[in-house]
Design an enzyme around this catalytic site. Structure first.
Site, PDB file in Angstrom:
ATOM      1  N   GLU A 295     -19.041 -15.441  -0.781  1.00 53.77           N
ATOM      2  CA  GLU A 295     -18.771 -16.182  -1.888  1.00 53.77           C
ATOM      3  C   GLU A 295     -18.565 -17.811  -1.566  1.00 53.77           C
ATOM      4  OE1 GLU A 295     -15.103 -14.383  -3.578  1.00 53.77           O
ATOM      5  OE2 GLU A 295     -16.301 -13.108  -4.784  1.00 53.77           O
ATOM      6  N   ASP A 369     -15.056  -4.708  -5.882  1.00 55.48           N
ATOM      7  CA  ASP A 369     -13.868  -5.638  -5.756  1.00 55.48           C
ATOM      8  C   ASP A 369     -12.757  -5.318  -6.482  1.00 55.48           C
ATOM      9  OD1 ASP A 369     -12.598  -8.181  -5.554  1.00 55.48           O
ATOM     10  OD2 ASP A 369     -13.783  -9.432  -6.830  1.00 55.48           O
ATOM     11  N   GLU A 397      -5.408  -8.863 -10.593  1.00 57.89           N
ATOM     12  CA  GLU A 397      -6.528  -9.589 -10.853  1.00 57.89           C
ATOM     13  C   GLU A 397      -7.418  -8.923 -11.962  1.00 57.89           C
ATOM     14  OE1 GLU A 397      -9.121 -10.564  -7.740  1.00 57.89           O
ATOM     15  OE2 GLU A 397     -10.549 -11.580  -8.964  1.00 57.89           O
TER      16      GLU A 397
HETATM   17  O1  GCW Z   1     -11.718 -10.708  -5.963  1.00 63.13           O
HETATM   18  C1  GCW Z   1     -12.380 -11.916  -5.599  1.00 63.13           C
HETATM   19  C2  GCW Z   1     -11.533 -12.874  -6.348  1.00 63.13           C
HETATM   20  C3  GCW Z   1     -11.614 -14.157  -5.547  1.00 63.13           C
HETATM   21  C4  GCW Z   1     -11.061 -13.677  -4.152  1.00 63.13           C
HETATM   22  C5  GCW Z   1     -12.230 -12.850  -3.701  1.00 63.13           C
HETATM   23  C6  GCW Z   1     -11.902 -12.608  -2.061  1.00 63.13           C
HETATM   24  C7  GCW Z   1      -9.932 -14.970  -2.529  1.00 63.13           C
HETATM   25  O2  GCW Z   1     -12.005 -12.940  -7.532  1.00 63.13           O
HETATM   26  O3  GCW Z   1     -10.685 -15.050  -6.123  1.00 63.13           O
HETATM   27  O4  GCW Z   1     -11.023 -15.029  -3.446  1.00 63.13           O
HETATM   28  O5  GCW Z   1     -12.490 -11.742  -4.223  1.00 63.13           O
HETATM   29  O6  GCW Z   1     -11.215 -11.321  -1.803  1.00 63.13           O
HETATM   30  O7  GCW Z   1     -12.172 -13.245  -1.281  1.00 63.13           O
END
Ligand code: GCW
Length: 707
Positions: A295, A369, A397
């Site tokens: 990311e 995720d 989240e």
């Molecule tokens: O779930 C996603 C989140 C990000 C997070 C990323 C991760 C810390 O939306 O906010 O970043 O995963 O786990 O690295």
């Protein structure tokens, strides 16, 4: 006069209402007098038998807990001598005859013939955990006569991960600001840090990563190391070690080097020196957590190196010390043709066996995720030579932030108990479950770890939604012993935190045990997922534009005029091939694939009849509506427990449930109205039509994005 009376009333209300700060460590007076007296007879003194800070924490906690629970001051003595009827702490006891042996951190509670209760541990931390276990016995109303209880942690590194930033914000945090006041540290040490440590120690959590994996290089500066050291000093007497997330290019950005290439000798030296500096300030520093080439975060691949090269460089820096590297496997590329599901497996399995023995690879429970329901990550079945740890998300989240009541233990357990069939024996007995991979029993990993992304913040009750405290609690209890049941953990938490009134305990437990399925029904039924970009609050299935294809909603649900779902079989992305044949067999046939996973793996026509007898479309509608309606059921159940619950907490949760209900209907309408534009099917006649249009729900979502 009236005004004075009102003030008095208000003061008394606030003085007696529960703000949730004490979590499950309430230690309120036990109302049942005979029971209280029986406990008191076994708790006439606390014998310390040592002087270490951790033993002292154990004795202090017992003293404080007993003062509250029994309403009497219990003296701490240095040793029992000839006294009986007390609690004796020691790291020296031989295990009672016939009892299970202790591993490091394990504890044993025993009622001895002498009339004493001993709390034995192999380590000081073991005694501390035993002290909390004894208090838990009292808090949950269990007998302390004939005690013979041995408990060993199944996992060595039981971690909380904080996604906390230097400016006090928390990525994906919904309970206020960061607990860590970086601008005040190290000179000002908030007393709350100690209560944080107590809460974690009460669960057996022994490590905490205090900063976000999207890390700031600031934490590698002398300025911040000093601040982190001040926190470590508070956590140490509770057996908790501090870890830091690192910013991979730090050698360049703050070290003034030309590169951060992990194979460059100067870069390696920079990390070795930095590590030395950290250990000088924090002798029991735990190590590094790394998000790299993920990311947008930089990493070793920027220099043509592998994840193993990066991790091993840090392992080398840690070699002189008792610290480890936790290297995350959460990676995926913005390739429109690729399936994000497959990315971690593709990148990491070729590296199996190449990691230094100080490295553990941290894998999210699912391949995408932290969705409300995901299949387990296929990496768990394919890294026999690399210790893997599992990362769960406690903060909500994708679970409705702080307004939705979702008890997460069933999410964690569902993954832990799934069989990876890694040995390929085709046994249905669960001999190769994810839990057995990560607790090391399957591959005899040299080290074992588990991580939970914290849901704590500066809200007075720590977690925003008072019911979300249960998720922190459940994570910690399962990190210690993954064989505990979700129901048993809920039972403990309710009794320690909310009430002991039997019918209220039962009602709350029933709500908790159903809460996750209810949420899935109105949010992502039948294997839908929704990890697209943004705040991850309301589902926006119409979202089709983003900086990268796998950050759109349509990438995941793939709705069109024919059907819905992501084909991950051989005719599609073939992600299923990353699982063992026995797992593939369970999921690769749309006729037999369990409905909770259906759309994870299959594209299903709208008119296809499912095993429920309904078509896909009708089943989806039914689930969305049933889910949203079930929130009313939650409200009604909650209303019944009013007499047994502290009024402040009762009112707080009542309010959140009203919001949850409203949002559940909104989210149901979003999905149903959007999907209907493709299915062209009517909502089943038995269900009421949404009271708004697709444009209405789209507009509503936009409101939540306004600055
Ligand atoms: O779930 C996603 C989140 C990000 C997070 C990323 C991760 C810390 O939306 O906010 O970043 O995963 O786990 O690295």
């Amino acid at each position: 006069m009236k005004r004075i009376l009102l003030c008095l009333l208000l003061i008394s209300h606030f003085a007696f209402s529960d703000d949730g700060y004490r979590l499950w460590l309430k230690y309120d007076l036990i109302k049942d007098v005979p029971r209280r007296e029986a406990y008191a007879r076994s708790a006439q003194f606390i014998a310390l038998n040592g002087s270490s800070p951790i033993l002292k924490s154990a004795a202090d906690e017992l003293q404080m807990g007993l003062q509250g629970l029994l309403g009497k001051a219990v003296p701490i003595v240095s040793n029992a001598g000839s006294r009986t009827g007390g609690i004796v702490l020691s790291v020296a006891f031989a295990p009672a005859a016939g009892a299970q042996t202790l591993v490091a951190d394990g504890y044993q509670l025993t009622s001895r013939k002498s009339g004493n209760i001993t709390i034995a541990g192999k380590t000081d931390s073991g005694v501390l955990y035993g002290a909390f276990a004894l208090l838990r016995q009292l808090q949950t109303g269990q007998s302390v006569e004939n005690l013979s209880l041995t408990s060993n942690p199944k996992i060595q590194y039981r971690m909380l991960n904080h996604w906390d930033n230097t400016n006090g914000t928390i990525e994906r945090g919904y309970a206020g600001e960061s607990l860590w006041k970086w601008y005040e540290l190290p000179a000002t040490v908030d007393p709350r840090y100690r209560d944080y440590a107590r809460a974690n120690a009460s669960l057996g959590i022994n490590g905490t990563v205090v900063n976000n994996v999207n890390a700031s290089a600031r934490f590698m500066t002398a300025e911040y190391i000093e601040k982190v050291a001040a926190l470590a000093n508070v956590f140490r007497p509770y057996g908790i070690r501090i870890y830091l997330s690192i910013y991979f290019p730090a050698p360049k950005t703050i070290g003034g080097l030309k590169t951060s290439d992990p194979l460059d000798p100067e870069v390696r030296k920079w990390w070795a020196d930095k590590t030395k500096e950290i250990y000088k300030a924090i002798p029991d520093f735990g190590g590094f957590l790394v998000k790299a080439n993920s990311e947008g975060e930089p990493g070793p691949q920027d220099y043509g190196r592998t994840h193993a090269d990066g991790a091993n460089m840090l392992a080398e820096a840690l070699r002189p010390y008792d610290g480890i590297v936790m290297w995350r496997a959460f990676v995926y590329k913005a390739d429109p043709k690729a399936d994000r599901f497959k990315a971690a497996h593709e990148e990491f399995t070729p590296l199996d066996g190449q990691f230094d023995k100080k490295v553990i690879v941290q894998v999210k429970n699912g391949p995408i995720d932290f969705q409300p329901r995901e299949p387990f990550s296929p990496l768990f079945g394919n890294m026999p030579k690399t210790p893997l740890s599992i990362e769960f998300q406690i903060t909500q989240e994708y679970l409705g932030f702080a307004t939705h009541w979702v008890y997460e233990a069933p999410i964690f357990k569902e993954c832990l108990e799934t069989d990876t069939y890694v040995k390929g024996k085709g046994s249905p007995s669960g001999e190769a479950t994810v839990a057995k991979v990560i607790d090391g029993s399957l591959h005899q990993y040299a080290m074992t770890a588990i991580a939970g992304v914290a849901n704590t913040g500066t809200d007075r009750n720590w977690t925003g939604n008072p019911m979300a405290q249960a998720n922190w609690f459940a994570y910690g209890r399962l990190a210690w012993d993954h064989t505990l049941s979700s129901e048993g953990i809920a039972d403990e938490w309710i009794k320690m935190t909310l009430t002991q009134e039997p019918s209220a305990v039962k009602t709350i437990k029933t709500i908790m045990m159903r809460s996750r399925e209810i949420y899935v029904d109105y949010n992502t039924p039948l294997g839908l997922s929704r990890p697209w970009s943004g705040v991850h609050f309301a589902p926006e299935p119409w979202q089709e534009k983003s900086v990268r294809p796998d950050w759109t909603a349509i990438y995941y649900h793939r709705a069109d005029s024919i059907g819905l779902g992501f084909d991950r079989t051989a005719t599609g992305s073939n992600a299923l091939a990353q699982y063992r044949p026995e797992v593939q067999k369970q999921w690769n046939n749309p006729e037999t694939c369990p409905l909770p996973y259906l759309l994870w793996f299959h594209r299903v026509p709208w008119t296809k009849k499912l095993s429920t007898g309904r078509t896909l479309w009708d089943e989806l509608c039914t689930r969305f509506y049933t889910g949203a309606d079930s929130v009313v059921w939650m409200q009604k159940q909650w209303a019944q427990v009013k007499p047994a619950i502290d009024p402040a907490i009762f009112t707080d949760v009542t309010g959140r449930l009203i919001t949850q209900r409203k949002e559940a209907i909104w989210w149901r309408d979003s999905w149903v109205l959007y999907l209907q534009t493709y299915s062209k099917q009517p909502i089943p006649a038995s269900l009421p039509k949404p009271g708004r249009t697709l444009e209405d729900v789209k507009a509503l979502s936009e409101i939540y994005k306004l600055r």
